[in-house]
Design a protein around this motif. Sequence first.
Motif, PDB file in Angstrom:
ATOM      1  N   VAL A   1       0.867  -1.177   0.000  1.00 11.19           N
ATOM      2  CA  VAL A   1       0.000   0.000   0.000  1.00 11.19           C
ATOM      3  C   VAL A   1       0.907   1.231   0.000  1.00 11.19           C
ATOM      4  N   GLY A   2       1.063   1.846  -1.150  1.00 12.95           N
ATOM      5  CA  GLY A   2       1.949   2.980  -1.289  1.00 12.95           C
ATOM      6  C   GLY A   2       1.235   4.286  -0.981  1.00 12.95           C
ATOM      7  N   LEU A   3       1.748   5.031  -0.016  1.00 14.03           N
ATOM      8  CA  LEU A   3       1.188   6.320   0.367  1.00 14.03           C
ATOM      9  C   LEU A   3       2.292   7.371   0.380  1.00 14.03           C
ATOM     10  N   GLY A   4       1.902   8.640   0.254  1.00 15.59           N
ATOM     11  CA  GLY A   4       2.928   9.667   0.278  1.00 15.59           C
ATOM     12  C   GLY A   4       2.351  11.065   0.483  1.00 15.59           C
ATOM     13  N   SER A   5       3.246  11.969   0.856  1.00 14.57           N
ATOM     14  CA  SER A   5       2.877  13.372   1.006  1.00 14.57           C
ATOM     15  C   SER A   5       4.039  14.245   0.576  1.00 14.57           C
ATOM     16  N   ASP A   6       3.748  15.512   0.325  1.00 19.81           N
ATOM     17  CA  ASP A   6       4.801  16.453  -0.054  1.00 19.81           C
ATOM     18  C   ASP A   6       4.330  17.857   0.324  1.00 19.81           C
ATOM     19  N   GLY A   7       5.281  18.779   0.403  1.00 21.55           N
ATOM     20  CA  GLY A   7       4.957  20.147   0.741  1.00 21.55           C
ATOM     21  C   GLY A   7       4.294  20.925  -0.359  1.00 21.55           C
ATOM     22  N   ARG A   8       4.314  20.376  -1.582  1.00 21.08           N
ATOM     23  CA  ARG A   8       3.602  20.965  -2.698  1.00 21.08           C
ATOM     24  C   ARG A   8       3.194  19.857  -3.643  1.00 21.08           C
TER      25      ARG A   8
END
Length: 259
Positions: A250-257
């Motif tokens: 289960v691939g998840l991610g976040s970024d500042g933009r």
Amino acid sequence: MMNGLVLADARHLPVRDESVQVVLTSSPYWGQRDYEFDEQMGVEDTYQGFIENMMLVAREVHRILKPEGVFWYNCGDTYNTRTVIRPSSHQGGLGHDSENIRLSWSEARDRGLVRYSSRQPGLKDKDLMGIPWRLSEAMVEDGWFLRVDVIWTKPWGAPENAQDRPTRMHEYIFMFSKSPRYFYDKEACPEARTSVWDMAPGSGDGNRAVFPDELVRRCVLSSSRPGDVVYDPFCGSGTTQRVSNGLGRVGLGSDGRLW
């Protein structure tokens, strides 16, 4: 949210405690690129400021990682020089550059995008700064277990102008755990059995440099099981998420933009 990727500061991750098996990421490298958004990392006045920010990220990773989880972290180094922090879609050292993204010194200075070697305590002009190791030492002091330093060797990379030293063609990928015992399957990925990985850099996606798929595959296969959660707090366009999903995780991610 866009394409399953969340907009979030890596120092404040929107993830439950101890819910992630693998964190795999590459943060912005200090003093090399301006990604042109508020509260970005990598443009701090000093390398110590960058390390302090990355320690906040590391503590968030520690919080969300399962006791048996693994943290893979790619961190680039740089030399202590007076230079311009270039606005760019790419991180330095990964083989991407373009004439139209370069600023003059005066233009960069007026935008606050310059760094000065004289302002970096304990370092002389031209010193290799050792930022990956300085950060790793700080993380170990903070409770992390540093398990291995993978040397990522690249058959090609960004040209360097220095004539008084060898051209650098490698980066480090550090493997950390939060516990002395954790999940690791050395047989799941034969290519990951040694600490030297020979891989070409990933192709730029028009926004920023990306991991090669093979790097993600090696890290994910060796330190997770099908169905486990893999998270990237500096996910860019989502390479870690895409490859992890393709491997049954289960691939998840976040970024500042959003890229």
